[in-house]
Scaffold this active site. Structure first.
Site, PDB file in Angstrom:
ATOM      1  N   GLU A 103       5.770 -11.616   2.002  1.00 34.61           N
ATOM      2  CA  GLU A 103       6.597 -12.802   1.781  1.00 34.61           C
ATOM      3  C   GLU A 103       7.299 -12.516   0.464  1.00 34.61           C
ATOM      4  O   GLU A 103       6.675 -12.578  -0.597  1.00 34.61           O
ATOM      5  CB  GLU A 103       5.739 -14.065   1.648  1.00 34.61           C
ATOM      6  CG  GLU A 103       4.730 -14.285   2.770  1.00 34.61           C
ATOM      7  CD  GLU A 103       5.356 -14.637   4.091  1.00 34.61           C
ATOM      8  OE1 GLU A 103       6.468 -15.194   4.086  1.00 34.61           O
ATOM      9  OE2 GLU A 103       4.760 -14.343   5.133  1.00 34.61           O
TER      10      GLU A 103
ATOM     11  N   CYS B  39       9.912 -19.553  -4.580  1.00 36.53           N
ATOM     12  CA  CYS B  39      10.535 -18.586  -3.673  1.00 36.53           C
ATOM     13  C   CYS B  39      11.516 -19.270  -2.746  1.00 36.53           C
ATOM     14  O   CYS B  39      12.443 -18.654  -2.246  1.00 36.53           O
ATOM     15  CB  CYS B  39       9.457 -17.872  -2.874  1.00 36.53           C
ATOM     16  SG  CYS B  39       8.361 -19.013  -2.015  1.00 36.53           S
TER      17      CYS B  39
HETATM   18  P1  NAP Z   1       5.990  -9.481  -8.559  1.00 35.84           P
HETATM   19  O1  NAP Z   1       6.331  -8.989  -9.912  1.00 35.84           O
HETATM   20  O2  NAP Z   1       6.629  -8.796  -7.420  1.00 35.84           O
HETATM   21  O3  NAP Z   1       4.399  -9.429  -8.458  1.00 35.84           O
HETATM   22  C1  NAP Z   1       3.739  -9.940  -7.331  1.00 35.84           C
HETATM   23  C2  NAP Z   1       2.315  -9.393  -7.293  1.00 35.84           C
HETATM   24  O4  NAP Z   1       2.344  -8.003  -7.006  1.00 35.84           O
HETATM   25  C3  NAP Z   1       1.558  -9.553  -8.577  1.00 35.84           C
HETATM   26  O5  NAP Z   1       0.239  -9.951  -8.280  1.00 35.84           O
HETATM   27  C4  NAP Z   1       1.592  -8.158  -9.169  1.00 35.84           C
HETATM   28  O6  NAP Z   1       0.488  -7.980 -10.006  1.00 35.84           O
HETATM   29  C5  NAP Z   1       1.482  -7.318  -7.912  1.00 35.84           C
HETATM   30  N1  NAP Z   1       1.954  -5.950  -8.013  1.00 35.84           N
HETATM   31  C6  NAP Z   1       2.948  -5.455  -8.771  1.00 35.84           C
HETATM   32  N2  NAP Z   1       3.100  -4.139  -8.528  1.00 35.84           N
HETATM   33  C7  NAP Z   1       2.194  -3.798  -7.589  1.00 35.84           C
HETATM   34  C8  NAP Z   1       1.880  -2.597  -6.909  1.00 35.84           C
HETATM   35  N3  NAP Z   1       2.529  -1.472  -7.145  1.00 35.84           N
HETATM   36  N4  NAP Z   1       0.875  -2.623  -5.991  1.00 35.84           N
HETATM   37  C9  NAP Z   1       0.207  -3.755  -5.729  1.00 35.84           C
HETATM   38  N5  NAP Z   1       0.476  -4.926  -6.334  1.00 35.84           N
HETATM   39  C10 NAP Z   1       1.463  -4.954  -7.261  1.00 35.84           C
HETATM   40  O7  NAP Z   1       6.359 -11.023  -8.404  1.00 35.84           O
HETATM   41  P2  NAP Z   1       6.095 -12.209  -9.434  1.00 35.84           P
HETATM   42  O8  NAP Z   1       6.970 -12.006 -10.629  1.00 35.84           O
HETATM   43  O9  NAP Z   1       4.655 -12.432  -9.630  1.00 35.84           O
HETATM   44  O10 NAP Z   1       6.626 -13.460  -8.596  1.00 35.84           O
HETATM   45  C11 NAP Z   1       7.969 -13.832  -8.515  1.00 35.84           C
HETATM   46  C12 NAP Z   1       8.610 -13.311  -7.249  1.00 35.84           C
HETATM   47  O11 NAP Z   1       7.815 -13.659  -6.116  1.00 35.84           O
HETATM   48  C13 NAP Z   1       9.962 -13.942  -6.986  1.00 35.84           C
HETATM   49  O12 NAP Z   1      10.859 -12.930  -6.617  1.00 35.84           O
HETATM   50  C14 NAP Z   1       9.722 -14.899  -5.844  1.00 35.84           C
HETATM   51  O13 NAP Z   1      10.846 -15.138  -5.020  1.00 35.84           O
HETATM   52  C15 NAP Z   1       8.629 -14.228  -5.088  1.00 35.84           C
HETATM   53  N6  NAP Z   1       7.817 -15.183  -4.335  1.00 35.84           N
HETATM   54  C16 NAP Z   1       7.908 -15.186  -2.971  1.00 35.84           C
HETATM   55  C17 NAP Z   1       7.178 -16.106  -2.225  1.00 35.84           C
HETATM   56  C18 NAP Z   1       7.260 -16.147  -0.728  1.00 35.84           C
HETATM   57  O14 NAP Z   1       6.463 -16.838  -0.105  1.00 35.84           O
HETATM   58  N7  NAP Z   1       8.167 -15.441  -0.127  1.00 35.84           N
HETATM   59  C19 NAP Z   1       6.352 -17.013  -2.868  1.00 35.84           C
HETATM   60  C20 NAP Z   1       6.267 -16.973  -4.253  1.00 35.84           C
HETATM   61  C21 NAP Z   1       7.016 -16.050  -4.982  1.00 35.84           C
HETATM   62  P3  NAP Z   1       0.454  -6.918 -11.212  1.00 35.84           P
HETATM   63  O15 NAP Z   1       1.581  -7.269 -12.073  1.00 35.84           O
HETATM   64  O16 NAP Z   1      -0.914  -7.144 -11.813  1.00 35.84           O
HETATM   65  O17 NAP Z   1       0.539  -5.583 -10.610  1.00 35.84           O
END
Ligand code: NAP
Length: 684
Positions: free
Chosen positions: A260, A299
């Site tokens: 997602e 999101c």
């Molecule tokens: P993010 O930077 O993409 O991180 C999401 C998760 O992925 C974190 O727990 C992060 O933890 C982990 N992660 C990062 N690199 C990884 C890797 N190589 N392998 C495994 N895990 C990894 O997103 P965010 O800044 O937390 O959230 C904002 C984004 O999420 C926005 O773009 C928003 O649109 C999107 N979002 C989408 C939805 C939906 O339902 N579609 C809902 C909420 C948010 P670490 O940093 O500890 O690695």
């Protein structure tokens, strides 16, 4: 400043990683609250614990037992002292009371909704029968059914920072129902709130051991230990999602991955929804709400607001006026209507995104009232509205400013609006505002291919609407393309996405034994009238073959007269003869059903408490005057309803004529009392 490392919950205990860790801060003050680290933690052991302890413990529970646990946890999370604790932590993420309500109460609500749906839509067993029996031979001796069973693995959930509680629970609920233990990995910025919710869940003792573990910090080598019985559900940016999907071990072992991701969602004002219409006001209110709720860190938030050229000036003024009323600051101040971003780093990202957007837009408003703001360390930004100067520019459709930012985009025609919306390359949700279905229907159909959810807003449903930004546990959440290519979350499809679907081929007897549901052609048992058996005496396959009855022309005429159903096929010889389907007078289908009930019902008071419906009704062969029908009624499926003193029993019902043809086939649905003293039934 706290240098404490946030514990993870692995195996049976809370454990703390080592090393320098990654700091997380109070969004309002910038004060460091602690560190996350998974250095030195044995994540392979956590996977093994989930598989060897958690999985069998959940698998031993029926779907309804799992649902009861979810309901009890949901209720627990809503207890006032728990809410107080979680809200206090949530405020440190920059959330206002309303934002916290969406995340925490909304998360608990997801558990309650899943619990209720599961009890209604899943059997009280361990196997789901998916669809109907597929006959594969003429004589019915060989056929197939599809079943869904729980996998033997673990579900790893990687979550975004913006909904630390809801984001965890929307995945945990369907996963747990499906029979899989969860290893939850929240984002570092807000893992402290997720950890607090996990602590409540673990301390409750409601969950089977190993059902839930928490990784507070980087995922380390977690994904390296997964295989084909496991799954990964990722929520976060499209960029990180792509990295997760490309993880070599996940590819090599065909691990089921759902994402997602992010999304440049749209709102579209319909052509005739101009100023002074209710829908114009609803559009303005929703865009403002989407910009300010969670400070735009959603999101699903509206990033692009499409407005017909004729109304763009009016929409610009109305939105600017409403946004000027927003008060940004410490959520503890009751004047505040918009809180903080999660940290200063996120402020910088949002500022960079606004700069990119400005290459194809003008700023309408980017300042507002601030109160109780630490301008240096707090993560505050003003709500920002832009107006596109080049509606076709890629940046307008591709840049997700994950903060309180939206761009107004004029459009010239419905087709152009559809084409522009599609430039987002797949989004979670769009909303359309208009009172005229002739305008909103083509818009909805035009953009559906690019969305997981479309909300059509008009004055008649506005008060009841759950709004643009709320994913619901009943509906698909996810979207095509950039939104992650998923649509799994929401309802039973989310549960089923974690289960294995298998086609089982064999004889009706084998298939009945495997599914626990009677399949026509399997052995039946005659123990006397099955309506005299209570729920506990009754077995799948217990059957009754009734006496027969002739259906006369007088019966048909009487039924027509009595009910008022004088359709020509029952009344008019000539017209019925001309019918390409009937070729003569036929009995009403409902007359056949009524006679069938008259044949199989056992009149005296007994264990059958009520007939609450009919499933899968088909009139297979017309019943003509003079036909002689009888009924074969067989116990098909039993579903115990916990603690109610009765259960649901579905009866395979076949009405058969004198030629052995099936006149009608259906499942009669009844409630049947338990034996005295069993499952809450009164003792005799
Ligand atoms: P993010 O930077 O993409 O991180 C999401 C998760 O992925 C974190 O727990 C992060 O933890 C982990 N992660 C990062 N690199 C990884 C890797 N190589 N392998 C495994 N895990 C990894 O997103 P965010 O800044 O937390 O959230 C904002 C984004 O999420 C926005 O773009 C928003 O649109 C999107 N979002 C989408 C939805 C939906 O339902 N579609 C809902 C909420 C948010 P670490 O940093 O500890 O690695």
């Amino acid at each position: 400043m706290s240098g404490e490392i946030l514990p993870s919950y692995l195996g049976r205990q809370w454990v703390t990683g080592s090393g320098s860790g990654t700091p997380f801060v109070d969004a309002v003050t910038g004060e460091q609250l602690g560190l996350v680290s998974t250095e030195g933690l044995d994540l392979a052991k956590a996977v093994d614990h989930a598989r060897s302890i958690g999985n069998p413990a959940i698998a031993a529970l029926t779907f309804h037992e799992r649902a009861t646990i979810l309901r009890n946890i949901g209720k627990l999370l809503l207890e006032p002292d728990v809410l107080d604790r979680l809200y206090a932590l949530s405020a440190k993420t920059g959330a206002t009371i309303k934002d916290s309500w969406i995340d925490i109460d909304g998360g608990a609500g997801v558990l309650l909704a899943y619990a209720s749906k599961a009890r209604k839509e899943l059997p009280n067993s361990h196997v789901v029968v998916d669809g109907n029996f597929e006959p594969l031979s003429r004589d019915g001796s060989f056929g197939a059914v599809h079943i869904r069973t729980s996998k033997r693995g673990v579900a790893v959930q990687i979550n975004a920072y913006n909904f630390p509680v809801w984001g965890m629970l929307e995945k945990f609920a369907p996963t747990f129902l499906a029979g899989l233990p969860s290893i939850v990995k929240p984002a570092p910025q807000t893992a402290f709130l997720t950890a607090a919710a996990v602590r409540v869940m673990i301390d409750s003792g409601l969950l089977p051991e190993g059902a839930l573990q928490l990784v507070s910090g980087a995922p380390g080598d977690l994904l390296d230990h997964l295989d084909g019985q496991d799954s990964v559900a990722f929520t976060g940016s499209a960029t990180t999602g792509a990295l997760v999907k490309a993880h070599p071990n996940l590819i090599a072992k065909s691990v089921h991955v759902t994402t997602e991701a992010d999304s440049v969602n749209s709102a579209v004002l319909a052509p005739s929804a101009g100023p002074k219409t209710a829908e114009f006001d609803l559009f303005v209110a929703e865009v403002v709400s989407e910009i300010t709720t969670k400070a735009g860190q959603k999101c699903t938030a509206i990033r692009r607001a499409f407005v017909p050229e004729a109304h763009v000036d009016a929409a610009t003024s109305a939105l600017a006026e409403a946004l000027a009323e927003v008060t940004v600051g410490d959520p503890a101040n009751e004047l505040v209507t918009m809180g903080a971003l999660v940290d200063r780093e996120q402020c910088d990202r949002v500022t960079e995104s606004i700069e990119l957007l400005k290459s194809a837009s003008d700023v309408v408003i980017d300042s507002t009232n601030f109160v109780d703001v630490d301008g240096v360390r707090g993560a505050f930004v003003a709500p920002t509205l832009l107006r596109a100067t080049d509606r076709f520019a890629d940046v307008i459709h591709n840049v997700e400013a994950f903060g309180p930012v939206a761009t107004l985009v004029p459009y010239a025609s419905t087709n152009e609006a559809i084409e522009l919306v599609a430039r987002g390359n797949g989004s979670l949700v769009a909303s359309i505002y208009g009172a005229d279905p002739e305008e909103t229907a083509p818009l909805a159909l035009g953009i559906a291919s690019h969305h997981g959810r479309v909300l059509v807003v008009d004055e008649t449903m506005a008060a009841a609407s759950t709004g643009h930004g709320s994913p619901l546990p009943h509906l698909t959440h996810g979207g095509p393309g950039r939104a992650g290519g998923g649509e799994e979350l929401g309802g039973m499809r989310a549960v089923f996405s974690h289960m294995q679907r298998t086609a089982i081929q064999g004889s009706p007897a084998s298939l009945t034994a495997i599914t626990g549901e009677y399949i026509s052609g399997a052995r039946t048992t005659d123990k006397g009238h099955p309506f005299r058996l209570n729920f506990d005496q009754l077995a799948v396959g217990d059957s009754l073959t009734t006496e027969s009855r002739v259906v006369t022309a007088e019966d048909i005429a009487h039924f027509a007269d009595f009910t008022g159903d004088t359709f020509y096929a029952h009344m008019d010889e000539d017209a019925a003869a001309r019918s390409p389907i009937f070729g003569g007078i036929v009995a009403h289908g409902y007359l056949v059903l009524s006679f069938a009930a008259g044949l199989f019902v056992d009149p005296p008071e007994g264990p059958v408490l009520a007939n609450y419906g009919i499933d899968r009704l088909r009139f297979a062969t017309p019943t003509r005057p003079g036909d002689e029908i009888h009924v074969v009624l067989t116990c098909k499926r039993k579903t115990q309803l916990d603690g109610r003193g009765y259960g649901e029993v579905a009866w395979d019902t076949q009405v058969i004529n004198q030629n052995g043809e099936v006149a009608a086939a259906y499942d009669v649905l009844t409630m049947v009392a338990n034996a005295p003293g069993i499952n809450g039934a009164e003792s005799s």
